[in-house]
Design a protein around this motif. Sequence first.
Motif, short mmCIF file in Angstrom:
data_model
loop_
_atom_site.label_atom_id
_atom_site.label_comp_id
_atom_site.label_asym_id
_atom_site.label_seq_id
_atom_site.Cartn_x
_atom_site.Cartn_y
_atom_site.Cartn_z
N ASP A 11 -3.95 4.64 0.50
CA ASP A 11 -3.07 4.10 1.60
C ASP A 11 -3.04 4.90 2.80
O ASP A 11 -2.75 6.10 2.53
N ARG A 17 1.76 6.19 -0.05
CA ARG A 17 0.85 6.83 -0.98
C ARG A 17 1.51 7.99 -1.90
O ARG A 17 1.46 7.93 -3.17
N ASP A 55 -4.85 -0.12 -0.22
CA ASP A 55 -4.13 -0.83 0.74
C ASP A 55 -5.28 -1.70 1.50
O ASP A 55 -6.48 -1.33 1.11
N LYS A 105 3.55 -5.64 -0.18
CA LYS A 105 4.51 -4.33 0.43
C LYS A 105 5.84 -5.09 0.89
O LYS A 105 5.70 -6.30 1.26
#
Length: 133
Positions: A11, A17, A55, A105
């Motif tokens: 990420d 992360r 991601d 997210k």
Amino acid sequence: MTLNCRILVVDDEMNARDGMRKALERPEWVVETAADGKEAYEKLQQRSFDVMLTDIRMPRMGGMELLRRAREQWSDMDVIVITAYGEVSNAVEAMKVGAYDYLQKPIDLDELELKVERLLDRRRLSMENEQLW
């Protein structure tokens, strides 16, 4: 029984992360991180991982490109993709390319742990079944 495994968290957002890394750290799991797809791809070439969380949107190499390359070279590695809220179509595309699952997210760390544990349980059962045959 818990499976020893290597997990790669990818990420470009440092806080995301580090949060995922901390949520997944335990004695039987080795968790490494990468800041983008290019760095992750370099790590994948150096050592094997059982699970990768990536991601979708990142600089240098995005998560979809990383997923495609991973599927070609490391087909036994399970991948969970991370997508921003409202980008479910990206997650659906990733599942078609070969992702095991996806998370939206902002990441719910309890959900993250649960998904990884379920994935590892599935891997463990698959390995046990192979040994029986």
